[in-house]
Design a protein around this motif. Structure first.
Motif, PDB file in Angstrom:
ATOM      1  N   ARG A 195       0.914  -1.242   0.049  1.00  0.00           N
ATOM      2  CA  ARG A 195       0.041  -0.022  -0.174  1.00  0.00           C
ATOM      3  C   ARG A 195       0.933   1.254   0.129  1.00  0.00           C
ATOM      4  NH1 ARG A 195      -4.080  -0.469   4.689  1.00  0.00           N
ATOM      5  NH2 ARG A 195      -2.646  -2.474   5.442  1.00  0.00           N
ATOM      6  N   CYS A 196       1.509   1.469  -1.216  1.00  0.00           N
ATOM      7  CA  CYS A 196       2.601   2.749  -1.317  1.00  0.00           C
ATOM      8  C   CYS A 196       1.540   4.088  -1.348  1.00  0.00           C
ATOM      9  CB  CYS A 196       3.466   2.584  -2.379  1.00  0.00           C
ATOM     10  SG  CYS A 196       4.389   1.156  -2.342  1.00  0.00           S
ATOM     11  N   VAL A 197       2.037   5.043  -0.712  1.00  0.00           N
ATOM     12  CA  VAL A 197       1.185   6.118  -0.547  1.00  0.00           C
ATOM     13  C   VAL A 197       1.200   6.792  -2.050  1.00  0.00           C
ATOM     14  CG1 VAL A 197       1.659   6.637   1.693  1.00  0.00           C
ATOM     15  CG2 VAL A 197       3.413   7.340  -0.212  1.00  0.00           C
ATOM     16  N   PHE A 198       2.093   6.696  -2.818  1.00  0.00           N
ATOM     17  CA  PHE A 198       2.172   7.112  -4.307  1.00  0.00           C
ATOM     18  C   PHE A 198       1.304   6.680  -5.396  1.00  0.00           C
ATOM     19  CE2 PHE A 198       5.849   4.367  -4.544  1.00  0.00           C
ATOM     20  CZ  PHE A 198       5.414   3.687  -5.729  1.00  0.00           C
ATOM     21  N   CYS A 199       0.607   5.190  -4.983  1.00  0.00           N
ATOM     22  CA  CYS A 199       0.216   4.485  -5.803  1.00  0.00           C
ATOM     23  C   CYS A 199      -1.145   4.085  -5.546  1.00  0.00           C
ATOM     24  CB  CYS A 199       0.951   3.050  -6.177  1.00  0.00           C
ATOM     25  SG  CYS A 199       0.182   1.954  -7.156  1.00  0.00           S
ATOM     26  N   PRO A 200      -2.209   4.612  -6.533  1.00  0.00           N
ATOM     27  CA  PRO A 200      -3.594   4.191  -6.184  1.00  0.00           C
ATOM     28  C   PRO A 200      -3.976   2.643  -5.915  1.00  0.00           C
ATOM     29  CG  PRO A 200      -3.230   4.993  -8.238  1.00  0.00           C
ATOM     30  CD  PRO A 200      -1.939   5.127  -7.783  1.00  0.00           C
ATOM     31  N   THR A 201      -3.273   1.855  -6.750  1.00  0.00           N
ATOM     32  CA  THR A 201      -3.590   0.260  -6.559  1.00  0.00           C
ATOM     33  C   THR A 201      -3.599  -0.165  -5.230  1.00  0.00           C
ATOM     34  OG1 THR A 201      -2.503   0.017  -8.753  1.00  0.00           O
ATOM     35  CG2 THR A 201      -2.818  -1.889  -7.558  1.00  0.00           C
TER      36      THR A 201
ATOM     37  N   LYS B  42      -9.949   1.331  -0.715  1.00  0.00           N
ATOM     38  CA  LYS B  42     -11.132   2.213  -0.663  1.00  0.00           C
ATOM     39  C   LYS B  42     -11.363   2.973  -2.006  1.00  0.00           C
ATOM     40  CE  LYS B  42     -11.573   4.343   3.511  1.00  0.00           C
ATOM     41  NZ  LYS B  42     -11.440   5.087   4.476  1.00  0.00           N
ATOM     42  N   LEU B  43     -10.411   3.357  -2.697  1.00  0.00           N
ATOM     43  CA  LEU B  43     -10.416   4.395  -3.759  1.00  0.00           C
ATOM     44  C   LEU B  43     -10.895   3.453  -5.017  1.00  0.00           C
ATOM     45  CD1 LEU B  43      -9.789   6.914  -5.795  1.00  0.00           C
ATOM     46  CD2 LEU B  43      -7.591   6.020  -5.913  1.00  0.00           C
ATOM     47  N   LEU B  44     -10.201   2.224  -5.076  1.00  0.00           N
ATOM     48  CA  LEU B  44     -10.499   1.318  -5.862  1.00  0.00           C
ATOM     49  C   LEU B  44     -11.874   0.846  -5.882  1.00  0.00           C
ATOM     50  CD1 LEU B  44      -7.366  -0.919  -6.248  1.00  0.00           C
ATOM     51  CD2 LEU B  44      -8.010   0.857  -7.569  1.00  0.00           C
ATOM     52  N   LYS B  45     -12.631   0.658  -4.790  1.00  0.00           N
ATOM     53  CA  LYS B  45     -13.974   0.281  -4.576  1.00  0.00           C
ATOM     54  C   LYS B  45     -14.941   1.311  -4.868  1.00  0.00           C
ATOM     55  CE  LYS B  45     -16.696  -2.358  -1.235  1.00  0.00           C
ATOM     56  NZ  LYS B  45     -16.616  -2.701   0.109  1.00  0.00           N
TER      57      LYS B  45
ATOM     58  N   VAL C 230     -14.132   3.683  -7.236  1.00  0.00           N
ATOM     59  CA  VAL C 230     -14.406   3.903  -8.800  1.00  0.00           C
ATOM     60  C   VAL C 230     -14.797   2.439  -9.302  1.00  0.00           C
ATOM     61  CG1 VAL C 230     -12.821   5.576  -8.664  1.00  0.00           C
ATOM     62  CG2 VAL C 230     -11.901   3.056  -9.018  1.00  0.00           C
ATOM     63  N   GLY C 231     -15.021   1.599  -8.514  1.00  0.00           N
ATOM     64  CA  GLY C 231     -15.438   0.253  -9.212  1.00  0.00           C
ATOM     65  C   GLY C 231     -14.577  -0.541  -9.923  1.00  0.00           C
ATOM     66  N   ARG C 232     -13.196  -0.560  -9.571  1.00  0.00           N
ATOM     67  CA  ARG C 232     -12.181  -1.325 -10.186  1.00  0.00           C
ATOM     68  C   ARG C 232     -11.971  -2.493  -9.572  1.00  0.00           C
ATOM     69  NH1 ARG C 232      -6.017   0.427 -10.756  1.00  0.00           N
ATOM     70  NH2 ARG C 232      -5.732  -1.588  -9.653  1.00  0.00           N
ATOM     71  N   PRO C 233     -12.431  -3.678 -10.153  1.00  0.00           N
ATOM     72  CA  PRO C 233     -12.221  -5.005  -9.550  1.00  0.00           C
ATOM     73  C   PRO C 233     -10.705  -5.614  -9.397  1.00  0.00           C
ATOM     74  CG  PRO C 233     -12.939  -5.422 -11.849  1.00  0.00           C
ATOM     75  CD  PRO C 233     -12.869  -3.830 -11.557  1.00  0.00           C
ATOM     76  N   LYS C 234     -10.281  -6.258  -8.658  1.00  0.00           N
ATOM     77  CA  LYS C 234      -8.902  -6.760  -8.651  1.00  0.00           C
ATOM     78  C   LYS C 234      -9.237  -8.221  -9.291  1.00  0.00           C
ATOM     79  CE  LYS C 234      -7.700  -4.637  -4.105  1.00  0.00           C
ATOM     80  NZ  LYS C 234      -7.345  -4.927  -2.677  1.00  0.00           N
ATOM     81  N   GLY C 235      -7.711  -8.412  -9.692  1.00  0.00           N
ATOM     82  CA  GLY C 235      -7.823  -9.912 -10.359  1.00  0.00           C
ATOM     83  C   GLY C 235      -6.309 -10.276 -10.874  1.00  0.00           C
ATOM     84  N   ARG C 236      -6.201 -11.623 -11.247  1.00  0.00           N
ATOM     85  CA  ARG C 236      -5.229 -12.154 -11.816  1.00  0.00           C
ATOM     86  C   ARG C 236      -5.437 -12.402 -13.491  1.00  0.00           C
ATOM     87  NH1 ARG C 236      -4.865 -13.575  -6.971  1.00  0.00           N
ATOM     88  NH2 ARG C 236      -2.982 -13.046  -5.568  1.00  0.00           N
TER      89      ARG C 236
END
Length: 166
Positions: A45-51, A55-58, A60-66
């Protein structure tokens, strides 16, 4: 010219050597670079990276996956249809690529199909163990970048803010 401006000019010429100016070749028949994200999640959870900001990803509705290997192979097969090879295939974008255990197979397939002059990845290296390293080397990975945000567990300007591993 001053000594500093001479050095800057020499550096600029070195950078431009071998580069193509986009305006001189547009429109392109083949992209120079394509980024494919083997995993769009991250274990940091790097402060410079939105990934790393769940909370932010949720929000904007971006799912996580491989990415599944068969989808990756389909993408590579499509890339093979370009007139020329890519200059660079980057196997990373927003996530930690080593979260995808198929990464060595992905590298091997891209190399086998000869779709790019260079196949590379960028990783935080926290999951780069001997087996994964050997797999990537055997697959033919050309370059690996290790992204290091810091060398201490604290944010430099705020000792009460930690870089957390998830």
């Amino acid at each position: 010219m001053t000594l500093l401006s001479d050095r800057i000019e020499k550096h600029r010429k070195n950078i431009l050597q071998g580069y193509v100016f986009l305006a001189q070749v547009a429109p392109l028949d083949t992209p120079f670079t394509i980024l494919i994200d083997p995993a769009n999640a991250c274990n940091f959870r790097c402060v410079f990276c939105p990934t790393g900001d769940g909370k932010l990803l949720k929000q904007v509705g971006r799912p996580k996956g491989r990415m599944k290997l068969d989808l990756f192979c389909k993408i590579i097969d499509d890339i093979a249809g370009f007139k020329e090879r890519l200059k660079k295939l980057q196997l990373y974008k927003d996530g930690e690529p080593l979260l995808n255990k198929s990464l060595p197979d992905m590298v091997a397939y891209a190399k086998q199909r000869e779709v790019s002059e260079v196949v590379e990845t960028t990783t935080n290296a926290s999951l780069l163990d001997a087996d994964m390293a050997e797999g990537l080397l055997s697959a033919g990975l050309d370059q690996i970048r290790i992204s290091v945000e810091h060398v201490s567990p604290y944010f430099p300007s705020s000792p009460d803010i930690f870089y957390l591993k998830t």
